[in-house]
Design an enzyme around this catalytic site. Structure first.
Site, PDB file in Angstrom:
ATOM      1  N   GLY A  96       0.806  -1.216   0.000  1.00 49.35           N
ATOM      2  CA  GLY A  96       0.000   0.000   0.000  1.00 49.35           C
ATOM      3  C   GLY A  96       0.840   1.268   0.000  1.00 49.35           C
ATOM      4  N   HIS A 143       4.677 -21.762   8.955  1.00 46.99           N
ATOM      5  CA  HIS A 143       6.134 -21.545   8.944  1.00 46.99           C
ATOM      6  C   HIS A 143       6.811 -22.506   9.909  1.00 46.99           C
ATOM      7  CE1 HIS A 143      10.018 -19.664   9.161  1.00 46.99           C
ATOM      8  NE2 HIS A 143       9.676 -18.797   8.246  1.00 46.99           N
ATOM      9  N   SER A 176      13.473 -16.186  12.277  1.00 49.73           N
ATOM     10  CA  SER A 176      13.673 -16.118  10.824  1.00 49.73           C
ATOM     11  C   SER A 176      14.202 -17.422  10.258  1.00 49.73           C
ATOM     12  CB  SER A 176      14.650 -15.015  10.474  1.00 49.73           C
ATOM     13  OG  SER A 176      15.009 -15.134   9.124  1.00 49.73           O
ATOM     14  N   ARG A 179       9.293 -24.387   3.151  1.00 53.73           N
ATOM     15  CA  ARG A 179       8.553 -24.281   4.403  1.00 53.73           C
ATOM     16  C   ARG A 179       7.508 -25.358   4.614  1.00 53.73           C
ATOM     17  NH1 ARG A 179       7.890 -17.737   4.475  1.00 53.73           N
ATOM     18  NH2 ARG A 179      10.089 -17.431   4.889  1.00 53.73           N
TER      19      ARG A 179
END
Ligand SMILES: Cc1cc2nc3c(=O)[nH]c(=O)nc-3n(C[C@H](O)[C@H](O)[C@H](O)COP(=O)(O)OP(=O)(O)OC[C@H]3O[C@@H](n4cnc5c(N)ncnc54)[C@H](O)[C@@H]3O)c2cc1C
Ligand code: FES
Lengths: 250, 639
Positions: free
Chosen positions: B47, B268, B286, B332
């Site tokens: 956006g 994840h 991460s 993943r």
């Protein structure tokens, strides 16, 4: 653990607020501070009382939404920690904890612990950017940047704009916030081009928003969850003076 | 009536389509641009980059977000990095390879033309961000550093410590701030979109609520862009920020915009396991950690010894064993399912047996603690803060958690939904990741859409549709506005006994158990039977205090959960209809002998775009066939 909370409740900006005491029972040390408030809020709703309003979103210390003064200290007792990252294992069974919003004139209270920090956005709008439009940028590797400079820029760029620096300062100064952005951009070759204009505009805007002066006390650095250092303020002052002189000379 | 979805893919070979499109696309002359008003809902990477770029081009933009500042959008939390086919490492990367990896990673359920375009513009994104002052990691020679990320065999991921999303978002936020300063963009923070207004079949505005004053308002425009992110919190616990929601795209769905592939959700593999019932969100560690960490569980079920006391030969490095060529870097979906499998076998670790180890001791021996600290220092610190454990001295505990949603509003090649004038970008659309997203490619997609694609393609709509704006007195605006107000009043008048959070938790648990990492017919049918019951109870027994004319977080939350409760049914319905396993959608009935996802290309090589038909009716399925001209569909193998 069982705790007593003294929480600042304020219906809106126009109504005076006050501390209200609540019990937080059966709190697990593994809960985050905000999860503890969630528990209290669930109980309040069950009793038909309105929940305590506070800002939060990421709950992992990066969005800068959360920010409470806990026992008189912005973001609570731990260094380099946002309110959402604070865990209850930091407290002891039986503790009384005071919870207040940021208190600073440029950040008016919206409700309870929620304040309006739009002044920060307006400071960035006054010049906290590099004026490049989308398209036409040269290759990312066209200008090598010494790793050391890139790392320093990154250190400053980590600011999350939470406002703890302002809340902690007795003058409600926003110098650390502004200096972090000025430093981040001025440390990079891309940002040097308009650095004079940037620093002058941002500092002017900061003053217009009603933030106070910096008197070198360093409370801001002490509470900053991202460990932004006071060197940035020194760098900004230097850039500001240079820019002023250039303006006078030209 | 059979509606054929026109994806408007340009002709030509896959590598020439975007160039050809740009050569032939219609333009809006600069003097006319300022006559067009565009609403952009969302200020995340997609956006903010779109609003800034549209403003720079001269359009009049109104941008909305529910946080107190556009800088706080959920994109800020992305850690690992952003992919780009720069081949700075000379390790054999190319646009084609990034394209191919993304198609394969998506388990052959993405549109070729979109993905190729994404790979093409990926290189421009890095250039743009460097010019904006994004402090990417660099090498001593001063050039940009790269690392490799799950599902790729080349180093093409650019990063800024563990805060890549933050730095990219701040770059876009600053570009947006510049436009706000110049007056081309008007920003509405703490403002939530609650409905969309369609007039004569075109998107012409939105209804919003000012979250500070509670005032509901109408905004009219020539086009509406939704950049409102993903819907992972339908599972209650996820790695997403607490405010992430499906309201915007779901409201659009109820007004006729098709919702595509809602069942493609990504779990994840590397998140911190849940510690108790109080948990309000899960924290991602991460994926880049898998570059230097080795995943293992004890060979013996129920082994409760301290990890450091378990000898090497009693450890099962199951990813390395099952997928020798990708090892710990397996994509993943595969890594998550493998973790579930070993935990289901009773070999999980930690307090509730739902966890596996991610062990750095070998890397620390090989590279030294300093190097590991330099690479992941902030992640180790974050881990210690949450768990109280030091991961330099003992392995981390991790477990899969809902993280990203590949499904979203159906859009064509121009990123326009089936409703003319309604564009959807970023995680909110369905387009580029197929059934599974590869690491470091959401940031790439959000910025590709916002900086480089939408600002070009939207001109085509304006050049051919000049039906203008409508006043907010138009009956459609009035009706939508009244509906929004009625719904708010309804939520406030129930005065029941249960809190919104209780309903959200109940929904989340049902979705995780029945529509989570592994799905089957019976479970999905159970969810579909339970969901209307929970929804009915919600509307009869939820307790939302306070009024609508003030700051009221409980009311905001109630509205979002109400939408999740309806949307969850669409998700489960889609999962039930897709009788195959692909990417993040794993149906236990459809697996190979060794437990891998078994696709059914003959029957399911299509995008499932669902059309809303009313509350008590089944949605109608429209199929967009996926035609592979460049790549041959194969069974994904990471062995
Ligand atoms: C912890 C974490 C780590 C990640 N790491 C990576 C990574 O390393 N690499 C990678 O590529 N991807 C990563 N991702 C994924 C990536 O961050 C997201 O997919 C991406 O940032 C989404 O961007 P977006 O602009 O589409 O939406 P968002 O950033 O979610 O923004 C949504 C915007 O919409 C607004 N909004 C939503 N609903 C409304 C409404 N009804 N009214 C008004 N405004 C509304 C919000 O205010 C916000 O501004 C990660 C995700 C998570 C959760
Ligand atoms: S909630 Fe995001 S920093 Fe605390």
């Amino acid at each position: 653990m069982n705790l007593t909370l003294r929480v600042w409740r304020q219906k809106n900006a126009d109504t005076p607020g006050k501390f209200v005491e609540y019990r937080a029972n059966n709190i697990s040390p593994d809960m985050s501070f905000l999860e503890m408030l969630d528990v209290v809020n669930e109980e309040l709703i069950k009793r038909g009382e309105e929940q305590i309003a506070f800002d939060h979103d990421c709950r992992e210390g990066i969005c800068g939404s959360c920010g409470l003064v806990i026992n008189g200290r912005a973001h609570g007792p731990l260094a380099a920690t946002t309110t959402c990252q604070l865990h209850m294992r930091t407290f002891k069974d039986g503790d009384t904890i005071a919870v207040e919003p940021w208190r600073a004139r440029p950040f008016p209270v919206i409700k309870d612990l929620v304040v309006d920090r739009n002044a920060f956005d307006r400071i960035i709008q006054s010049g906290g950017y590099i004026s490049v439009s989308t398209g036409g940028a040269p290759d990312g590797n066209a200008i090598p940047i010494p790793k050391d400079d890139a790392d320093k820029a990154m250190d400053a760029a980590q600011c999350i704009g939470c406002g703890a620096c302002v809340a902690a300062c007795k003058n409600a100064s926003a110098m650390l916030f502004v200096a972090a952005k000025v430093s981040h951009l001025s440390l990079l070759p891309q940002g040097k081009i308009e650095q004079d204009r940037r620093v002058l505009n941002m500092v002017t805007r900061m003053d217009e928003e009603g933030f106070g002066n910096c008197t070198n006390i360093g409370s801001c650095e002490a509470v900053c969850p991202k460990q932004i250092t006071l060197d940035n303020i020194a760098r900004m002052n230097r850039l500001y003076m240079e820019a002023l002189f250039k303006g006078i000379l030209s | 009536m059979k509606i054929v979805l026109d994806s408007k893919i340009p002709s030509g070979t896959v590598a020439t389509k975007w160039t050809k499109y740009r050569q032939e696309m219609k333009l809006v002359n600069p003097a006319n641009k300022r006559k067009f008003e565009i609403i952009v809902v969302g200020s995340g990477l997609a956006g903010a980059s779109a609003a800034a770029t549209l403003g720079e081009l001269g359009y009049n933009v109104k941008c909305f977000c529910f946080q107190d500042s556009p800088r706080r959008a959920h994109s800020i939390a992305a850690q690992g990095g952003i992919n780009a086919a720069k081949n700075y490492r000379n390790d054999g990367d190319s646009i084609y390879r990034l394209f191919y990896d993304t198609i394969k990673g998506g388990d052959f359920r993405a549109r070729e033309a979109n993905v190729h375009r994404l790979a093409e513009v990926s290189v421009n994104i890095i250039d743009q961000c460097v010019a904006q002052g994004v402090p990417f990691a660099r090498e001593y020679g001063g050039l940009l550093d790269n690392r490799s990320f799950g599902g790729a065999q080349v180093s093409r991921t650019f990063y800024a410590r563990g805060q890549t999303g933050q730095q990219l978002l701040l770059g876009a936020y600053q570009a947006l701030s510049r436009q706000i300063h110049d007056g081309t963009v008007k920003m509405f923070s703490r403002t939530e979109m609650l409905d969309i207004v369609i007039i004569d079949g075109h998107a012409k505005g939105i209804i919003t609520r000012d979250l500070v004053t509670g005032k509901t308002e109408t905004h009219s425009a020539d086009a509406v862009v939704l950049a409102t992110g993903g819907y992972s919190p339908v599972f209650f616990l996820s790695t997403n920020a607490k405010g992430c929601n499906v309201t915007a795209t779901f409201r659009a769905f109820k007004k006729g915009a098709y919702f595509a592939n809602p069942c493609y959700t990504q779990i994840h593999p590397t998140c911190i396991p849940q510690s108790g019932d109080h948990q309000s969100k899960l924290t991602l560690m991460s994926e880049s950690l898998r570059n230097d960490g080795r995943v293992w569980v004890p060979k013996k079920p129920g082994d409760t010894r301290h990890p450091n006391d378990i000898p090497e030969n009693e450890r099962d490095y199951y990813l390395e064993r099952m997928y020798p060529s990708y090892g710990n870097l397996a994509p993943r979906d595969i890594a998550s399912r493998a973790a579930k499998k070993v935990c289901d076998e009773g070999r999980g670790i930690g307090p509730n047996g739902r966890g596996v180890y991610l062990d750095f001791s070998d890397s620390i021996k090989r590279l030294g603690r300093d190097k590991i600290e330099e690479r992941y220092g902030n992640l180790f610190e974050m881990y210690e803060r949450i768990t109280g454990e030091n991961a330099y001295e003992q392995p981390m505990r991790i477990y899969p958690a809902p993280h990203y949603t590949m499904g979203g509003s159906w859009v064509d090649y121009e990123l326009m939904s089936n409703i003319p004038g309604l564009f959807v970008i970023g995680e909110a659309n369905f387009s580029d990741h197929g059934a599974n997203r590869l690491g470091a490619s959401a940031l790439m997609q959000g910025l590709a859409d916002g900086y480089f694609i939408l600002p070009q393609t939207i001109a085509g709509y304006f050049a051919t549709h000049r039906n203008g704006r409508y006043s907010s007195d138009h009956p459609e605006f009035r009706k939508a506005h009244e509906d929004v107000r009625a719904r708010i009043n309804k939520l406030l008048s129930i005065n029941g006994k249960r809190t919104v959070t209780e309903f959200h938790r109940e929904l989340g648990k049902l979705m995780w158990d029945d529509v989570g990492m592994a799905r089957n017919r019976a479970g999905l049918q159970h969810a579909l039977q339970r969901l209307p019951e929970i929804r009915e109870e919600f509307w009869g027994n939820v307790n939302v205090l306070g009024s609508g004319d003030e700051f009221n977080s409980a009311l905001e939350y109630a509205g979002r959960v109400a939408d999740f409760l309806e949307f969850a049914e669409l998700l489960a319905f889609d999962a039930l209809h897709r009788e195959e396993s692909c990417g993040g959608h794993f149906r236990e009935e459809y697996q190979t002998e060794d437990g891998e996802a078994l696709r059914n290309d003959g029957q399911f090589a299509y995008v499932a775009a669902w059309e809303y038909k009313g509350m008590d009716q089944f949605p109608v399925l429209h199929k967009e066939p996926l035609i592979y001209e460049e790549v041959k569909m194969t069974q994904r193998s990471y062995k």
